[in-house]
Scaffold this motif. Sequence first.
Motif, PDB file in Angstrom:
ATOM      1  N   MET A   1       0.824  -1.202   0.000  1.00  0.00           N
ATOM      2  CA  MET A   1       0.000   0.000   0.000  1.00  0.00           C
ATOM      3  C   MET A   1       0.860   1.254   0.000  1.00  0.00           C
ATOM      4  O   MET A   1       0.586   2.223  -0.728  1.00  0.00           O
ATOM      5  CB  MET A   1      -0.926  -0.001   1.225  1.00  0.00           C
TER       6      MET A   1
ATOM      7  N   THR B   1       1.088   4.120  -2.852  1.00  0.00           N
ATOM      8  CA  THR B   1       0.743   5.492  -2.477  1.00  0.00           C
ATOM      9  C   THR B   1       1.801   6.488  -2.939  1.00  0.00           C
ATOM     10  O   THR B   1       1.480   7.559  -3.487  1.00  0.00           O
ATOM     11  CB  THR B   1       0.566   5.593  -0.948  1.00  0.00           C
TER      12      THR B   1
ATOM     13  N   THR C   1      -2.897  12.540   0.895  1.00  0.00           N
ATOM     14  CA  THR C   1      -2.849  11.158   0.402  1.00  0.00           C
ATOM     15  C   THR C   1      -2.034  10.279   1.335  1.00  0.00           C
ATOM     16  O   THR C   1      -2.399   9.134   1.636  1.00  0.00           O
ATOM     17  CB  THR C   1      -2.245  11.127  -1.009  1.00  0.00           C
ATOM     18  N   ARG C   2      -0.922  10.825   1.804  1.00  0.00           N
ATOM     19  CA  ARG C   2      -0.067  10.042   2.701  1.00  0.00           C
ATOM     20  C   ARG C   2      -0.759   9.803   4.039  1.00  0.00           C
ATOM     21  O   ARG C   2      -0.612   8.733   4.643  1.00  0.00           O
ATOM     22  CB  ARG C   2       1.278  10.760   2.894  1.00  0.00           C
TER      23      ARG C   2
ATOM     24  N   TRP D   1      -3.987   9.479   4.511  1.00  0.00           N
ATOM     25  CA  TRP D   1      -4.981   8.438   4.283  1.00  0.00           C
ATOM     26  C   TRP D   1      -4.334   7.052   4.326  1.00  0.00           C
ATOM     27  O   TRP D   1      -4.890   6.105   4.883  1.00  0.00           O
ATOM     28  CB  TRP D   1      -5.676   8.659   2.931  1.00  0.00           C
ATOM     29  N   ALA D   2      -3.167   6.940   3.716  1.00  0.00           N
ATOM     30  CA  ALA D   2      -2.466   5.656   3.721  1.00  0.00           C
ATOM     31  C   ALA D   2      -2.089   5.248   5.140  1.00  0.00           C
ATOM     32  O   ALA D   2      -2.228   4.074   5.521  1.00  0.00           O
ATOM     33  CB  ALA D   2      -1.225   5.736   2.840  1.00  0.00           C
TER      34      ALA D   2
ATOM     35  N   VAL E   1       5.751   6.290   3.598  1.00  0.00           N
ATOM     36  CA  VAL E   1       4.583   7.176   3.542  1.00  0.00           C
ATOM     37  C   VAL E   1       4.787   8.450   4.350  1.00  0.00           C
ATOM     38  O   VAL E   1       4.394   9.547   3.925  1.00  0.00           O
ATOM     39  CB  VAL E   1       3.335   6.419   4.041  1.00  0.00           C
TER      40      VAL E   1
END
Length: 279
Positions: free
Chosen positions: A164, A168, A187-188, A190-191, A246
């Motif tokens: 994941m 990402t 975005t990071r 969310w990961a 991430v």
Amino acid sequence: MTTHPQVVRARTLHEVIRPEEAREAVGRRLAEDPDDHQAWSLPGQCHPPLGQHSEAFAAALESPRLEPGFVDAHFVLHERTEPADEAIRQILRADPTHTLAVTVSTETEREAAKAGTSAGRAAELYAGGLAATPHSDALQGDLDRAVYRLLRGTRWLALLCLVMAAVTVDVFPAGGGAKELPVHPGTRRWALALMAVMWGLGAWRRYRRLRTGAQPAVFALVRRSFRSRVVLGLATWATLCALLLVALPRSERTVPQVLFWLALVPNLLSITHDRDKVR
């Protein structure tokens, strides 16, 4: 000690499969002498054929309580409860070699070996059997293997987090559609949240749902088994690499690619050469 005639009669009735009459006969004897431990061993045999398992467990607990050296208490193990386990423990304290120890081990292994039994359920069954027969090396070995199966699952969670993270931050861009680095902070985040959810549901929640007797076995195995520590170490390492991919913004892909392979390769090698054993 001489066996009372009423007890002898109740045993005879039980042997000819007349449990209702046997129960009545032993009931009359217990009404005369509530401390007759030989009489208390019989309800544990008479109640199960009548579907009265709770009464059987209570009666079986009473016999060794009155006379610890008397180990003629028998009862079924299909509905294991704390009173039943306590009765077994008292019997085995008086005679650790009693055949009841073998019965507990056999019944537990049969239940845990059923098709579709999860590692967590097997660990709970073996932990319950071991609570009743704490000196059973066979049950201890089975419990260790069931817990090890649970620990092995953490590597797959870690690898899922690693993949994941790689997707990402676009560690390996496909074709000419490479994302612009660094990836947007939202975005990071969310990961990271998804990784936390996966570990929470896949590992922590699973551990917390284990019965109390099975939970200490996890930490005990990690302390005793080098292989278990390796499994947890690899899972931790892969998860840490995923977090680094991430959490830290990067404008180039060299370091993320190195981290990805450093986390992936040892875990895949471990999975490939793994065996369902604990040494």
